[in-house]
Write an enzyme that holds these catalytic residues in place. Structure first.
Site, PDB file in Angstrom:
ATOM      1  N   PRO A   9      -9.285  48.669  10.806  1.00  0.00           N
ATOM      2  CA  PRO A   9      -9.606  49.640  11.863  1.00  0.00           C
ATOM      3  C   PRO A   9      -9.447  49.069  13.267  1.00  0.00           C
ATOM      4  O   PRO A   9      -9.867  47.940  13.552  1.00  0.00           O
ATOM      5  CB  PRO A   9     -11.070  49.992  11.581  1.00  0.00           C
ATOM      6  CG  PRO A   9     -11.246  49.739  10.124  1.00  0.00           C
ATOM      7  CD  PRO A   9     -10.380  48.549   9.816  1.00  0.00           C
ATOM      8  N   CYS A  10      -8.850  49.889  14.141  1.00  0.00           N
ATOM      9  CA  CYS A  10      -8.669  49.480  15.538  1.00  0.00           C
ATOM     10  C   CYS A  10      -9.777  50.028  16.423  1.00  0.00           C
ATOM     11  O   CYS A  10      -9.748  49.863  17.645  1.00  0.00           O
ATOM     12  CB  CYS A  10      -7.313  49.951  16.056  1.00  0.00           C
ATOM     13  SG  CYS A  10      -7.173  51.757  16.179  1.00  0.00           S
ATOM     14  N   THR A  11     -10.769  50.679  15.806  1.00  0.00           N
ATOM     15  CA  THR A  11     -11.817  51.389  16.547  1.00  0.00           C
ATOM     16  C   THR A  11     -12.414  50.570  17.678  1.00  0.00           C
ATOM     17  O   THR A  11     -12.650  51.076  18.777  1.00  0.00           O
ATOM     18  CB  THR A  11     -12.949  51.797  15.586  1.00  0.00           C
ATOM     19  OG1 THR A  11     -12.381  52.420  14.440  1.00  0.00           O
ATOM     20  CG2 THR A  11     -13.926  52.736  16.268  1.00  0.00           C
ATOM     21  N   ASP A  12     -12.662  49.293  17.421  1.00  0.00           N
ATOM     22  CA  ASP A  12     -13.355  48.450  18.397  1.00  0.00           C
ATOM     23  C   ASP A  12     -12.407  47.552  19.180  1.00  0.00           C
ATOM     24  O   ASP A  12     -12.844  46.641  19.887  1.00  0.00           O
ATOM     25  CB  ASP A  12     -14.404  47.602  17.676  1.00  0.00           C
ATOM     26  CG  ASP A  12     -15.394  48.467  16.912  1.00  0.00           C
ATOM     27  OD1 ASP A  12     -16.196  49.146  17.564  1.00  0.00           O
ATOM     28  OD2 ASP A  12     -15.323  48.482  15.675  1.00  0.00           O
ATOM     29  N   LEU A  13     -11.090  47.838  19.053  1.00  0.00           N
ATOM     30  CA  LEU A  13     -10.093  47.058  19.782  1.00  0.00           C
ATOM     31  C   LEU A  13      -9.374  47.881  20.835  1.00  0.00           C
ATOM     32  O   LEU A  13      -9.104  47.405  21.943  1.00  0.00           O
ATOM     33  CB  LEU A  13      -9.048  46.489  18.800  1.00  0.00           C
ATOM     34  CG  LEU A  13      -9.556  45.628  17.649  1.00  0.00           C
ATOM     35  CD1 LEU A  13      -8.386  45.205  16.768  1.00  0.00           C
ATOM     36  CD2 LEU A  13     -10.302  44.408  18.162  1.00  0.00           C
TER      37      LEU A  13
END
Length: 434
Positions: A102-106
């Site tokens: 997941p790229c959610t926090d990037l």
């Protein structure tokens, strides 16, 4: 760690000239989505099996099974162990394990909490891959990572280096590079980081970019449901502003004075006023279809989809003896901004020469009506096409998912044509053992 940009090779044929994949591929997709990697291998005719799919989102699993004819279950990577992946008999099979975590926090559009080990963030699920690799007695010969470019940005570079250092410690050579879909034949400005990790002393170079021959307009549907068109104050305000300042001359068909030829560029034709409903600034941009599309996002609907401006040219319609409109052709027919406008749907002219039953005429038809413009959202199918998903596969996904889920899945995925370039068709021909 190496960021390659020189002479390009391939993982399938020239990890050194003497090395070829002579074994059937077993594909393991962690954070699988609807299986872009599998789509690419299928498209290239690879000898592979869908070995394992690990995906937490039940809607994405529904899409995966519908597209690939499989029967995988929803699985949380935190609940599995190496034995569940069944990496065995590596002398007989080539295992490719992909992990588009997941790229959610990037990403800039996300929460930007990072991927630090032990952080508990969604992007921190990367370290579950470390756990699985540590548990394995036999490991995949090839790993493929994909994520947003922020994975190696200033805020995350130390974690990225830590990850690569771990892979090196267990015998992988790692090669990473940012690849933009618009440089691999797809009219979408989608820049992503890819990393190939090879077990053993091998090398890899990423594929050369190619000339983009398509534009956003090449992905559009011929007939679009009225629900995708925006009819509100801010769309009307932008269209009026563009007409008033000469950007959209009302009577010069083709907009020759507006659109210049440009390659590999996004063209924002204008922006709707977001002070009206206070939505995200980016969701109010309106794109010219003669350019490339912006990166597809997990908009999930709600008016956050990319917007385009369509030019719609009315034609004169005549009525038959029963009062039905006739004379329809392939043109889209629309008149807007008429205070007493009525909607004429396909039921009025079905079977009497209409080009398509889904065509919709909005407004009051007249013989002297000038060219008009409308703003609309991209449809789920158009977003899927921009991710290089075939119409056939989009139909299969749409049969088991809502439009909201389709938008989300396309925004979360990997452009199939970019994966094809990475795998490289001319070198994927696997030599049969004699």
């Amino acid at each position: 760690m190496e960021n390659i940009s020189e002479q390009q090779l391939t993982i399938f044929d020239e990890l050194y000239e003497e090395v070829k994949i002579t074994k059937p591929i077993r594909l393991i997709e962690l954070f699988a989505g609807y299986g872009s990697q599998a789509m690419a291998l299928e498209r290239l005719g690879a000898d592979f099996t869908h070995h394992k799919v690990i995906e937490f989102d039940r809607f994405a699993v529904n899409s995966y099974n519908a597209v690939h004819g499989t029967d995988f279950k929803v699985t949380d990577i935190r609940d599995i162990h190496a034995e569940d992946l069944e990496v065995t008999d590596t002398d007989k099979y080539c295992y490719i394990m992909t992990y588009s975590f997941p790229c959610t926090d990037l990403s800039v559009a996300g929460k930007m909490k990072g991927m630090k080990k032990g952080s508990g963030t969604r992007s921190g699920l990367l370290w579950e891959v470390e756990r699985l690799l540590k548990e394995m007695s036999e490991r995949p010969q090839i790993l493929l990572m994909e994520n947003v470019t922020q994975v190696h940005g200033k805020a995350n570079i130390e974690d990225f280096r830590q990850w690569i250092s771990f892979l090196e410690s267990i015998g992988y050579q790692n090669f990473w590079q940012d690849l933009n879909a618009k440089n691999y034949g797809v009219a979408q400005n989608r820049n992503r980081c890819f990393m190939i990790s090879l077990l053993g002393n091998y090398s890899y170079n990423f594929p050369h970019s190619i000339l983009l021959k398509k534009k956003l307009k090449d992905y559009l549907e011929d007939n679009v449901d009225e629900k995708y068109y925006i009819n509100n104050e801010k769309s009307d305000k932008l269209i009026k502003q563009l007409i008033d300042n000469g950007t959209l001359p009302q009577h010069n068909i083709g907009r020759q004075n507006h659109v210049a030829e440009f390659q590999n560029d996004i063209k924002i034709i204008g922006q709707m006023d977001n002070t009206i409903d206070h939505t995200f600034e980016s969701s109010n941009r309106v794109y010219d279809t003669d350019g490339v599309a912006p990166a597809m996002t997990t908009c999930g609907g709600g008016g956050l989809q990319p917007k385009i401006l369509e030019e719609q040219i009315p034609c004169k319609l005549n009525k038959d003896s029963e009062g039905h409109f006739v004379g329809l052709d392939n043109a889209k027919i629309c008149c807007i901004n008429t205070p007493t406008a009525s909607t004429i749907t396909s039921r009025y002219y079905k079977g009497i020469g209409a080009h398509n039953d889904n065509m919709c005429i909005v407004g009051q038809i007249s013989s002297n009506c000038s060219k008009q413009y409308r703003i609309r959202k991209l449809t789920p199918r158009e977003c899927g096409r921009l991710m290089s998903v075939s119409d056939e596969d989009i139909d299969k996904m749409a049969a088991v998912n809502s439009n909201t889920q389709l938008y989300k899945q396309f925004g979360n995925s990997i452009v199939v044509d970019v994966l094809c370039a990475i795998f490289k068709k001319q070198n994927i021909e696997q030599e049969k053992e004699k």
